[in-house]
Design a protein around this motif. Sequence first.
Motif, short mmCIF file in Angstrom:
data_model
loop_
_atom_site.label_atom_id
_atom_site.label_comp_id
_atom_site.label_asym_id
_atom_site.label_seq_id
_atom_site.Cartn_x
_atom_site.Cartn_y
_atom_site.Cartn_z
N ARG A 165 -3.62 -1.00 -19.30
CA ARG A 165 -4.18 -0.02 -20.24
C ARG A 165 -4.67 1.23 -19.49
NH1 ARG A 165 -2.13 -3.44 -22.53
NH2 ARG A 165 -0.56 -1.85 -22.18
N ARG A 166 -5.22 1.03 -18.29
CA ARG A 166 -5.64 2.17 -17.48
C ARG A 166 -4.43 3.00 -17.04
NH1 ARG A 166 -10.34 -0.93 -13.93
NH2 ARG A 166 -12.11 -0.29 -15.25
N ALA A 167 -3.32 2.32 -16.77
CA ALA A 167 -2.09 3.05 -16.44
C ALA A 167 -1.62 3.87 -17.63
CB ALA A 167 -1.01 2.06 -16.00
N ASP A 168 -1.79 3.31 -18.84
CA ASP A 168 -1.45 4.06 -20.05
C ASP A 168 -2.31 5.32 -20.17
OD1 ASP A 168 0.42 2.17 -20.78
OD2 ASP A 168 -0.88 1.17 -22.27
N LEU A 169 -3.59 5.17 -19.86
CA LEU A 169 -4.49 6.32 -19.95
C LEU A 169 -4.11 7.40 -18.93
CD1 LEU A 169 -6.93 7.45 -21.44
CD2 LEU A 169 -8.41 6.30 -19.80
N THR B 73 -9.47 -14.60 -17.14
CA THR B 73 -9.96 -13.40 -16.45
C THR B 73 -8.82 -12.69 -15.73
OG1 THR B 73 -12.19 -14.30 -16.16
CG2 THR B 73 -11.51 -12.55 -14.65
N ALA B 74 -7.94 -13.46 -15.10
CA ALA B 74 -6.80 -12.87 -14.39
C ALA B 74 -5.88 -12.15 -15.36
CB ALA B 74 -6.04 -13.94 -13.63
N ALA B 75 -5.61 -12.78 -16.51
CA ALA B 75 -4.73 -12.16 -17.50
C ALA B 75 -5.35 -10.89 -18.06
CB ALA B 75 -4.44 -13.16 -18.62
N LEU B 76 -6.64 -10.95 -18.34
CA LEU B 76 -7.32 -9.77 -18.90
C LEU B 76 -7.42 -8.66 -17.86
CD1 LEU B 76 -10.14 -11.56 -20.92
CD2 LEU B 76 -8.32 -10.12 -21.88
N SER B 77 -7.60 -8.99 -16.60
CA SER B 77 -7.66 -7.98 -15.54
C SER B 77 -6.32 -7.24 -15.43
CB SER B 77 -8.02 -8.62 -14.20
OG SER B 77 -9.33 -9.16 -14.23
N LYS C 182 -6.96 5.98 -28.79
CA LYS C 182 -6.51 4.61 -29.01
C LYS C 182 -6.52 3.82 -27.72
CE LYS C 182 -2.81 2.09 -31.34
NZ LYS C 182 -1.63 2.23 -32.22
N CYS C 183 -6.06 4.44 -26.65
CA CYS C 183 -6.03 3.79 -25.35
C CYS C 183 -7.43 3.48 -24.85
CB CYS C 183 -5.27 4.67 -24.36
SG CYS C 183 -4.90 3.87 -22.80
N GLU C 184 -8.35 4.42 -25.00
CA GLU C 184 -9.73 4.21 -24.58
C GLU C 184 -10.36 3.05 -25.34
OE1 GLU C 184 -11.25 8.09 -25.26
OE2 GLU C 184 -10.86 8.78 -23.21
N ARG C 185 -10.07 2.93 -26.63
CA ARG C 185 -10.62 1.83 -27.42
C ARG C 185 -10.07 0.50 -26.92
NH1 ARG C 185 -13.48 2.47 -31.74
NH2 ARG C 185 -12.85 0.41 -32.50
N ARG C 186 -8.79 0.47 -26.60
CA ARG C 186 -8.19 -0.78 -26.11
C ARG C 186 -8.80 -1.19 -24.77
NH1 ARG C 186 -1.77 -0.87 -27.82
NH2 ARG C 186 -2.16 -0.89 -30.08
N ILE C 187 -9.05 -0.20 -23.92
CA ILE C 187 -9.70 -0.48 -22.63
C ILE C 187 -11.08 -1.08 -22.86
CG2 ILE C 187 -10.77 0.63 -20.62
CD1 ILE C 187 -8.31 2.51 -20.58
N ALA C 188 -11.84 -0.49 -23.78
CA ALA C 188 -13.19 -1.00 -24.07
C ALA C 188 -13.12 -2.43 -24.61
CB ALA C 188 -13.88 -0.08 -25.08
N GLN C 189 -12.12 -2.71 -25.44
CA GLN C 189 -11.97 -4.06 -25.99
C GLN C 189 -11.66 -5.07 -24.89
OE1 GLN C 189 -8.91 -3.42 -28.90
NE2 GLN C 189 -10.28 -2.41 -30.35
N VAL C 190 -10.78 -4.69 -23.96
CA VAL C 190 -10.43 -5.60 -22.87
C VAL C 190 -11.65 -5.84 -21.99
CG1 VAL C 190 -8.97 -5.95 -20.84
CG2 VAL C 190 -8.00 -4.94 -22.90
N GLU D 186 -4.18 -6.94 -17.87
CA GLU D 186 -4.07 -6.11 -19.08
C GLU D 186 -4.91 -4.85 -18.94
OE1 GLU D 186 -4.83 -6.23 -23.91
OE2 GLU D 186 -5.14 -8.06 -22.72
N LEU D 187 -6.08 -4.96 -18.35
CA LEU D 187 -6.95 -3.80 -18.16
C LEU D 187 -6.26 -2.76 -17.28
CD1 LEU D 187 -9.66 -2.38 -18.56
CD2 LEU D 187 -10.54 -3.66 -16.60
#
Length: 209
Positions: A126-130, A116-120, A94-102, A122-123
């Motif tokens: 999500r990487r911290a979650d992984l 771009t700043a907000a998405l960065s 699930k986390c990998e999919r969210r990273i790919a979406q971001v 968030e990315l």
Amino acid sequence: WNAQGMVDKGGRHRQGRDAGGGGRSQPASVTAVKKEIRGLQRLLSKPDLAPKVKASKEILLTDLEKKLRAAKRGRLERHRSTKYHKVKFFERRKCERRIAQVKRSLVAAAGNEAETAALSAELEARRADLRYIRYYPPEQKYISLYPKEGADNAYIIKRRQKMRDIVARRIEQGHGRTDGSDDEGDDDARVGQGESDAALDGDDFFVAG
């Protein structure tokens, strides 16, 4: 005393087959180490034991007690690795999919600095979650990132943050991954091309703790 790590009649400690060379090193069994400790304790209880022998056996006993603690820890790690393997697998997907979406959203947002700043940010989250999933301490009860119940529970939130801090320290200290995955990439989704987050949300394994 006829067990691995035996003591002979002269009070000399003889190593079992798994203690020396001759092949692969096997994890110490809690039962086997306890048996060694009991044997040494019986030996040390003898009133006529020579002082030098007693001193050396007391040192050996201390080493065995450390070995017992390590064996118990290893047993707990194996138990929890098996218990939480499936939930960690689904959460990693699930986390990998969210990273790919971001990442896709970042490409689409090119030129828009605010987005771009907000998405960065968030990315990175999500990487911290992984990393949380991949490096979670194996002896600890797993605190889910995506619980179906108790998501707003203050204790769970506090506990999860504490585990995030522990994971960060483990990474700094050079500990390896604990999620059992063989992939070498950093964060790209590799499975479930047709699966949505909604499909993964329906899995019963997403529970708190």
